[in-house]
Design a protein around this motif. Structure first.
Motif, PDB file in Angstrom:
ATOM      1  N   VAL A 286      -5.142   0.415   6.378  1.00 18.65           N
ATOM      2  CA  VAL A 286      -6.653   0.499   6.761  1.00 18.65           C
ATOM      3  C   VAL A 286      -7.368   1.160   5.472  1.00 18.65           C
ATOM      4  O   VAL A 286      -8.495   0.582   5.189  1.00 18.65           O
ATOM      5  N   LEU A 287      -6.780   2.062   4.662  1.00 26.74           N
ATOM      6  CA  LEU A 287      -7.317   2.362   3.518  1.00 26.74           C
ATOM      7  C   LEU A 287      -7.730   1.300   2.528  1.00 26.74           C
ATOM      8  O   LEU A 287      -8.762   1.261   2.039  1.00 26.74           O
ATOM      9  N   SER A 300      -0.565   1.569  -0.683  1.00 24.96           N
ATOM     10  CA  SER A 300       0.835   1.902  -1.001  1.00 24.96           C
ATOM     11  C   SER A 300       0.750   2.857  -2.325  1.00 24.96           C
ATOM     12  O   SER A 300       1.534   3.789  -2.248  1.00 24.96           O
ATOM     13  N   ALA A 301      -0.059   2.466  -3.271  1.00 22.47           N
ATOM     14  CA  ALA A 301      -0.132   3.221  -4.436  1.00 22.47           C
ATOM     15  C   ALA A 301      -0.684   4.506  -4.088  1.00 22.47           C
ATOM     16  O   ALA A 301      -0.485   5.592  -4.859  1.00 22.47           O
ATOM     17  N   LEU A 302      -1.827   4.734  -3.423  1.00 21.95           N
ATOM     18  CA  LEU A 302      -2.330   6.088  -2.776  1.00 21.95           C
ATOM     19  C   LEU A 302      -1.384   6.870  -2.129  1.00 21.95           C
ATOM     20  O   LEU A 302      -1.223   8.085  -2.402  1.00 21.95           O
ATOM     21  N   LEU A 306      -0.918   9.932  -4.875  1.00 18.95           N
ATOM     22  CA  LEU A 306      -1.910  10.839  -4.502  1.00 18.95           C
ATOM     23  C   LEU A 306      -1.317  12.179  -4.207  1.00 18.95           C
ATOM     24  O   LEU A 306      -1.877  13.368  -4.637  1.00 18.95           O
ATOM     25  N   PRO A 307      -0.222  12.430  -3.478  1.00 15.17           N
ATOM     26  CA  PRO A 307       0.190  13.736  -2.996  1.00 15.17           C
ATOM     27  C   PRO A 307       0.784  14.294  -4.464  1.00 15.17           C
ATOM     28  O   PRO A 307       0.460  15.607  -4.288  1.00 15.17           O
ATOM     29  N   HIS A 308       1.462  13.579  -5.337  1.00 15.13           N
ATOM     30  CA  HIS A 308       2.062  14.227  -6.559  1.00 15.13           C
ATOM     31  C   HIS A 308       0.920  14.702  -7.429  1.00 15.13           C
ATOM     32  O   HIS A 308       0.964  15.869  -7.792  1.00 15.13           O
ATOM     33  N   LEU A 309      -0.069  13.774  -7.469  1.00 16.51           N
ATOM     34  CA  LEU A 309      -1.168  14.464  -8.165  1.00 16.51           C
ATOM     35  C   LEU A 309      -2.116  15.595  -7.614  1.00 16.51           C
ATOM     36  O   LEU A 309      -2.446  16.490  -8.423  1.00 16.51           O
ATOM     37  N   TYR A 332      -5.499  13.977   1.471  1.00 10.22           N
ATOM     38  CA  TYR A 332      -4.955  12.415   1.798  1.00 10.22           C
ATOM     39  C   TYR A 332      -5.802  12.202   2.987  1.00 10.22           C
ATOM     40  O   TYR A 332      -6.530  11.059   3.226  1.00 10.22           O
ATOM     41  N   GLY A 333      -5.871  13.239   4.051  1.00  9.04           N
ATOM     42  CA  GLY A 333      -6.732  12.969   5.495  1.00  9.04           C
ATOM     43  C   GLY A 333      -7.980  13.014   4.905  1.00  9.04           C
ATOM     44  O   GLY A 333      -8.899  12.127   5.619  1.00  9.04           O
TER      45      GLY A 333
END
Length: 362
Positions: A286-287, A300-302, A306-309, A332-333
């Motif tokens: 969806v994103l 999939s890249a996000l 994103l969590p690690h960043l 993320y949400g």
């Protein structure tokens, strides 16, 4: 001034260039292969200039991208909402783990991944035929039940490791692969990088096949079923057959992704295939943008980076490691909500819409 001889000599070259240009414009397969090779080149440069942790992240992005690409076909192209793709990834992962458990002779990894894909394809075909008459919230509910049931069923089989799961042993890298990698890159090939290369090769092959399938008659049939089932049936489309085929293709991708995931994580346990994984894959699609393989890759890249960043930013801001890790799902949400509000067509869909409007205004 050019002589007649020079003009005659240039004419065949001009014809060849024109023929090559026309072939490039009309051959989707040629364009997709070129983009795939370019993508592999970019990934090779990234893996050779980063460390082991970044290589493991790229391997994670590879298996998430494969699963998201299959879900794009099912949900974005055919209109079937699946909430249970984590269960099909579990089938592929456990099949891979059984082949690479350290007790049986190790098969070549391409053979193992092909077996995981075929086993999951068979399971997906059985589920797809059973759910062929379902659509909308009913197919979503059926796949949701599957996502909840599969991890629980695995716990009752001691041969599958129970709650502890199965360890996955990466076979020894063949000597010719080590020599070829050193000749091309000038560096040693360690197991983490080896799995990342396998994952991205599988992703490129999968995306090339899916991209050509989406542009074929089968892809047009899936779009017709998604846009208007009644009109598609009047036109002679067999709705059940189209839905089952889309379901089978999508679950085969999930099985391949599960196989790569098992090798990247080195363990296959029920906790790794909870409902959260299925919902996360759907959120990535969806994103990025429904119906777009580029969007699936962006999503999939996000999911991967994103969590690690966010965790690193939280630690730099003075938070503890635990609180910084808890901050990642919240961000993320919020990103998901912002994209839905600002770009309801997803990232790729919104960008394409802006480009079309700009070309129209020009």
């Amino acid at each position: 001034m050019p002589t007649t001889t020079d003009t005659a000599a240039k004419a065949p070259a001009a014809r060849d260039a024109g023929a090559l240009r026309r072939r490039w414009e009309h051959s989707a397969l040629l364009r997709h292969l070129a983009l795939g090779l370019l993508g592999l080149l970019v990934v090779t440069l990234l893996m050779e200039t980063t460390g082991s942790f970044a290589n493991s992240q790229l391997a994670s992005m590879a298996y998430l991208g494969i699963a998201a690409g299959g879900l794009t076909v099912l949900t974005g192209l055919n209109g079937q909402l699946s909430l249970g793709h984590g269960a099909f990834m579990a089938v592929g992962a456990y099949t891979t783990a059984l082949f690479l458990d350290g007790e049986t002779p190790a098969l070549p990894l391409p053979v193992v991944l092909a077996a995981a894909t075929l086993v999951t394809l068979a399971v997906g075909a059985a589920v797809g035929v059973a759910a062929a008459r379902l659509h909308g919230p009913y197919i979503a509910g059926a796949t949701l039940a599957l996502a909840v049931a599969v991890p629980g069923v695995v716990l009752h089989f001691a041969s599958l490791g129970g709650e502890q799961g199965l360890g996955v042993r990466i076979p020894e890298i063949p000597a010719w692969v080590l020599d070829a990698a050193y000749f091309v890159t000038g560096s040693e090939l360690h197991p983490t990088k080896y799995v990342a290369y396998i994952g991205w090769t599988a992703l490129v092959v999968t995306y090339v096949l899916l991209a050509n399938l989406m542009r074929s008659r089968v892809g047009r049939t899936w779009r017709a079923v998604r846009d208007d089932e009644v009109a598609a049936e009047i036109a002679g489309v067999h709705l059940g057959r189209a839905r089952v085929l889309a379901f089978v293709v999508s679950t085969a991708c999930a099985g391949l992704a599960g196989g790569v995931m098992a090798m990247a994580v080195r363990i296959t346990a029920p906790s790794g295939f909870s409902l959260t994984l299925s919902l996360t894959l759907l959120s990535a699609v969806v994103l990025g943008g429904l119906g777009s393989l580029t969007g699936a890759l962006i999503g999939s890249a996000l999911l991967t980076f994103l969590p690690h960043l966010v965790t690193d930013l939280g630690v730099d801001a003075g938070l503890t490691d635990v609180r910084a890790a808890e901050l990642a799902p919240a961000v993320y949400g919020l990103t998901m909500i912002a994209v839905i509000l600002v770009a309801p067509a997803g990232i790729t869909g919104t960008v394409r819409g802006l480009l079309r409007r700009r070309r129209g205004a020009a």
